[in-house]
Design a protein around this motif. Structure first.
Motif, PDB file in Angstrom:
ATOM      1  N   ILE A 186     -11.567  18.999 -10.005  1.00 43.79           N
ATOM      2  CA  ILE A 186     -12.085  20.111  -9.211  1.00 43.79           C
ATOM      3  C   ILE A 186     -12.049  21.400 -10.036  1.00 43.79           C
ATOM      4  N   ASN A 187     -10.986  21.609 -10.768  1.00 46.95           N
ATOM      5  CA  ASN A 187     -10.891  22.814 -11.603  1.00 46.95           C
ATOM      6  C   ASN A 187     -11.961  22.841 -12.675  1.00 46.95           C
ATOM      7  N   ARG A 188     -12.266  21.697 -13.260  1.00 47.71           N
ATOM      8  CA  ARG A 188     -13.325  21.639 -14.286  1.00 47.71           C
ATOM      9  C   ARG A 188     -14.695  21.924 -13.692  1.00 47.71           C
ATOM     10  N   VAL A 189     -14.936  21.371 -12.509  1.00 46.60           N
ATOM     11  CA  VAL A 189     -16.225  21.609 -11.852  1.00 46.60           C
ATOM     12  C   VAL A 189     -16.326  23.078 -11.438  1.00 46.60           C
ATOM     13  N   ALA A 190     -15.245  23.649 -10.926  1.00 51.37           N
ATOM     14  CA  ALA A 190     -15.254  25.040 -10.493  1.00 51.37           C
ATOM     15  C   ALA A 190     -15.353  25.982 -11.681  1.00 51.37           C
ATOM     16  N   GLY A 191     -14.972  25.537 -12.860  1.00 56.25           N
ATOM     17  CA  GLY A 191     -15.016  26.370 -14.062  1.00 56.25           C
ATOM     18  C   GLY A 191     -16.425  26.565 -14.595  1.00 56.25           C
ATOM     19  N   PHE A 192     -17.384  25.761 -14.168  1.00 56.26           N
ATOM     20  CA  PHE A 192     -18.756  25.896 -14.690  1.00 56.26           C
ATOM     21  C   PHE A 192     -19.460  27.041 -14.049  1.00 56.26           C
ATOM     22  N   VAL A 213      -5.087  14.254 -11.052  1.00 58.14           N
ATOM     23  CA  VAL A 213      -6.408  13.957 -11.623  1.00 58.14           C
ATOM     24  C   VAL A 213      -7.495  14.608 -10.784  1.00 58.14           C
ATOM     25  N   PHE A 214      -7.378  14.538  -9.470  1.00 52.80           N
ATOM     26  CA  PHE A 214      -8.366  15.138  -8.583  1.00 52.80           C
ATOM     27  C   PHE A 214      -8.414  16.660  -8.769  1.00 52.80           C
ATOM     28  N   GLU A 215      -7.248  17.276  -8.839  1.00 56.25           N
ATOM     29  CA  GLU A 215      -7.213  18.736  -9.005  1.00 56.25           C
ATOM     30  C   GLU A 215      -7.785  19.150 -10.354  1.00 56.25           C
ATOM     31  N   VAL A 243       0.841  -1.199   0.000  1.00 48.64           N
ATOM     32  CA  VAL A 243       0.000   0.000   0.000  1.00 48.64           C
ATOM     33  C   VAL A 243       0.876   1.249   0.000  1.00 48.64           C
ATOM     34  N   VAL A 244       1.907   1.262   0.831  1.00 49.25           N
ATOM     35  CA  VAL A 244       2.801   2.421   0.888  1.00 49.25           C
ATOM     36  C   VAL A 244       3.515   2.606  -0.444  1.00 49.25           C
ATOM     37  N   LEU A 245       3.969   1.529  -1.034  1.00 51.26           N
ATOM     38  CA  LEU A 245       4.653   1.608  -2.329  1.00 51.26           C
ATOM     39  C   LEU A 245       3.729   2.128  -3.418  1.00 51.26           C
ATOM     40  N   LEU A 246       2.526   1.570  -3.515  1.00 48.01           N
ATOM     41  CA  LEU A 246       1.574   2.021  -4.532  1.00 48.01           C
ATOM     42  C   LEU A 246       1.134   3.463  -4.291  1.00 48.01           C
ATOM     43  N   TRP A 247       0.937   3.818  -3.026  1.00 47.71           N
ATOM     44  CA  TRP A 247       0.535   5.185  -2.702  1.00 47.71           C
ATOM     45  C   TRP A 247       1.643   6.155  -3.117  1.00 47.71           C
ATOM     46  N   GLY A 248       2.880   5.777  -2.882  1.00 46.36           N
ATOM     47  CA  GLY A 248       4.015   6.626  -3.262  1.00 46.36           C
ATOM     48  C   GLY A 248       4.120   6.808  -4.767  1.00 46.36           C
ATOM     49  N   LEU A 249       3.829   5.750  -5.511  1.00 44.81           N
ATOM     50  CA  LEU A 249       3.918   5.832  -6.965  1.00 44.81           C
ATOM     51  C   LEU A 249       2.701   6.508  -7.590  1.00 44.81           C
ATOM     52  N   ALA A 250       1.515   6.193  -7.103  1.00 43.31           N
ATOM     53  CA  ALA A 250       0.291   6.683  -7.730  1.00 43.31           C
ATOM     54  C   ALA A 250      -0.244   7.955  -7.076  1.00 43.31           C
ATOM     55  N   GLY A 251       0.245   8.314  -5.905  1.00 42.32           N
ATOM     56  CA  GLY A 251      -0.260   9.473  -5.182  1.00 42.32           C
ATOM     57  C   GLY A 251      -0.217  10.762  -5.981  1.00 42.32           C
TER      58      GLY A 251
END
Length: 53
Positions: free
Chosen positions: A47-53, A42-44, A28-36
């Motif tokens: 959020i930017n697309r939703v805030a842009g509407f 992607v999350f940001e 979990v720590v390894l995957l979190w470090g790589l994919a975090g």
């Protein structure tokens, strides 16, 4: 009969479970470090697309 007695023993294989737990936590720590960072980007973007509407 010995097999039935062994199945009834509820002490389990504690060192085996500890090893499985530690290995899972390590993965979990390894995957979190790589994919975090990628998931954060992607999350940001979402959020930017939703805030842009």
């Amino acid at each position: 009969m010995r097999i039935l007695n062994r199945w009834r023993d509820e002490t389990g294989d504690v060192p085996g479970w500890v090893l499985i737990t530690l290995m899972t936590a390590g993965l979990v720590v390894l995957l979190w470090g790589l994919a975090g960072p990628a998931l954060s980007g992607v999350f940001e973007q979402a959020i930017n697309r939703v805030a842009g509407f």
